[in-house]
Write a protein that holds these residues in place. Structure first.
Motif, mmCIF file in Angstrom:
data_model
loop_
_atom_site.group_PDB
_atom_site.id
_atom_site.type_symbol
_atom_site.label_atom_id
_atom_site.label_comp_id
_atom_site.label_asym_id
_atom_site.label_seq_id
_atom_site.Cartn_x
_atom_site.Cartn_y
_atom_site.Cartn_z
ATOM 1 N N MET A 1 2.193 -31.126 -98.455
ATOM 2 C CA MET A 1 2.768 -30.055 -98.250
ATOM 3 C C MET A 1 2.068 -29.696 -97.187
ATOM 4 O O MET A 1 2.179 -28.660 -96.129
ATOM 5 N N ALA A 2 0.410 -29.735 -97.102
ATOM 6 C CA ALA A 2 -0.506 -28.888 -96.853
ATOM 7 C C ALA A 2 -0.587 -29.354 -96.023
ATOM 8 O O ALA A 2 -0.534 -28.696 -94.073
ATOM 9 N N GLU A 3 -0.901 -30.322 -95.351
ATOM 10 C CA GLU A 3 -1.305 -31.158 -94.486
ATOM 11 C C GLU A 3 0.387 -30.856 -93.198
ATOM 12 O O GLU A 3 0.107 -30.855 -92.204
ATOM 13 N N GLU A 4 1.090 -31.530 -93.599
ATOM 14 C CA GLU A 4 2.879 -30.695 -93.076
ATOM 15 C C GLU A 4 2.373 -29.068 -92.512
ATOM 16 O O GLU A 4 2.925 -29.079 -90.533
ATOM 17 N N GLY B 1 6.288 -23.433 -91.265
ATOM 18 C CA GLY B 1 4.877 -24.393 -91.702
ATOM 19 C C GLY B 1 4.277 -22.741 -92.301
ATOM 20 O O GLY B 1 3.890 -23.448 -93.993
ATOM 21 N N CYS B 2 4.678 -21.187 -92.420
ATOM 22 C CA CYS B 2 4.193 -20.217 -93.671
ATOM 23 C C CYS B 2 5.011 -20.394 -94.793
ATOM 24 O O CYS B 2 4.422 -20.045 -95.699
ATOM 25 N N TRP B 3 5.703 -21.219 -94.744
ATOM 26 C CA TRP B 3 6.293 -21.448 -95.710
ATOM 27 C C TRP B 3 5.924 -22.914 -96.734
ATOM 28 O O TRP B 3 5.094 -22.322 -98.026
ATOM 29 N N GLY C 1 2.782 -21.038 -97.939
ATOM 30 C CA GLY C 1 2.425 -20.502 -99.000
ATOM 31 C C GLY C 1 2.750 -20.966 -100.474
ATOM 32 O O GLY C 1 2.662 -20.973 -100.974
ATOM 33 N N ALA C 2 3.465 -21.859 -100.452
ATOM 34 C CA ALA C 2 3.393 -22.928 -101.084
ATOM 35 C C ALA C 2 2.314 -23.337 -102.020
ATOM 36 O O ALA C 2 1.736 -23.253 -102.784
#
Ligand code: NAD
Length: 353
Positions: free
Chosen positions: A191-194, A222-224, A227-228
């Motif tokens: 998720m971070a890389e994406e 990207g911000c979702w 944030g996750a």
């Protein structure tokens, strides 16, 4: 050898331009009869629109959210919710407004529905913060995690390009630190890389064409994800530094993040090579630290702590604070090296490639 633990956080996300139309159903889904709408004074008209959409399910509007959630504001808002018989809060705004919702939930357990309008990511985390006098306390508590989040990019169209750029770099910083977190895990790293990829691609569009809804929507996607990441794993030196600089030196939150992240990445470069390779790949750059620096410069954000109100003679004190009770960090956090990092951020020097 791969070894990790992973716990998914229970939150519901409704994503897409125009999704604010689903607000009444989402409030019903929370089994709420009367929701107090929270906002800053500047976003009062957005909150009025939200209250109109809620009709009879709106308890009222509390429009005094401010940065850092002063405890007096939290108490006043909680009392307002009680007086109006509210059984939920709808927080429409950035991290400050969502933070106020969390402060209410911390003591009253009122469920929060968040409608974020910046890219800070607070809506996806169980992290709360409260300021009492000079002291800012933070903590994690499952009760403050918003139960539902509506990501409607139309509400971000009014966020000025400069704020969008620094807020987007704030989101990127969550994702960068998630990749070298002490409790990093494969799903959050994906998720971070994406998140970094989506933000690096969309933020230049947002800055050049602020009314481009597709660009805004990709930035929000990207911000979702970012944030996750912030909600799921611990952060490191970068967040400790930004917390110190924002809290003790009263520097603006998103701008501090956007200045410091390239220097924090340079600091951790050799200690977290896999994470840095993923950051660089997501940025389409050959190196994480210079890639982050160049992206920030391309977005036109302020590049020097000197430009956002930091005093040169306060850098020693900042290094003292940042090295007291340090967070986990892949590279040992020592005073001299942190002081050098702060000087680089103060001067806005491009990291060595
Ligand atoms: P903010 O919420 O303080 O908003 C900054 C200003 O922008 C406000 O005046 C606000 O009304 C305005 N604004 C917001 N959205 C707008 C829009 N779409 N159009 C026009 N104006 C708009 O800024 P922020 O950076 O989102 O939040 C910063 C705060 O959030 C800090 O206190 C930080 O510590 C906290 N935060 C907490 C977490 C967490 O997980 N607890 C995560 C990130 C940030």
């Amino acid at each position: 050898m791969l070894a990790f633990s992973y716990e998914a956080l229970p939150s519901r996300v409704v994503f897409g331009p125009g999704s604010l139309d689903q607000l009444p159903e989402e409030v019903v889904r929370l089994r709420a009869e009367k929701a107090l709408v929270l906002c800053t004074p500047e976003q009062r008209s957005t909150a009025e629109d939200v209250a109109r959409r809620l009709g009879e399910r709106a308890a009222g509007i509390y429009d005094r959210a401010v940065m850092h959630v002063p405890i007096e504001t939290a108490r006043e808002a909680r009392q307002r919710a009680r007086d109006l018989g509210a059984d939920a809060c709808v927080a429409v705004g950035g991290g400050s407004t969502i933070g106020l919702g969390k402060a209410i939930a911390l003591r009253s357990e009122l469920p929060i529905l968040a409608v974020p309008t910046t890219y800070a990511g607070s809506e996806m985390t169980p992290i709360w913060g409260l300021t009492e006098g000079e002291a800012k306390r933070t903590g994690r508590d499952a009760r403050v995690l918003p139960r539902a989040v509506i990501y409607d990019a139309e509400l971000t169209l009014s966020l000025p390009p400069a704020s969008s750029a620094s807020s987007g770099m704030n989101a990127i910083a969550h994702a960068v630190e998630a990749l070298y977190a002490e409790d990093a895990n494969p799903i959050i790293s994906l998720m971070a890389e994406e998140a970094i990829r989506a933000l690096a691609r969309s933020l230049p569009v947002v800055v050049q064409l602020p009314a481009d809804l597709a660009g805004r929507s990709e930035a929000q996607y990207g911000c979702w994800l970012a944030g996750a990441c912030l909600g799921a794993v611990g952060m490191a030196l970068h967040h400790k530094l930004c917390h110190t600089l924002g809290g003790s030196f009263d520097l603006p939150h998103a701008e501090v993040h956007s200045i410091v992240i390239a220097h924090a990445a340079a600091f951790n470069r050799d200690a977290a090579p896999e994470a840095m390779a993923r950051v660089a790949r997501a940025l389409g750059a050959s190196d994480a630290a210079t890639g982050l620096y160049d992206l920030a410069r391309r977005l036109g954000v302020k590049m020097r702590l000197a430009d956002i109100g930091m005093a040169a003679d306060a850098l020693d004190g900042a290094a003292d604070l940042a090295t007291q009770n340090p967070y986990y960090n892949p590279r040992p956090v020592e005073w001299e090296s942190v002081r050098r990092l702060l000087q680089d951020a103060y001067d806005g020097r491009r990291p060595e490639p």
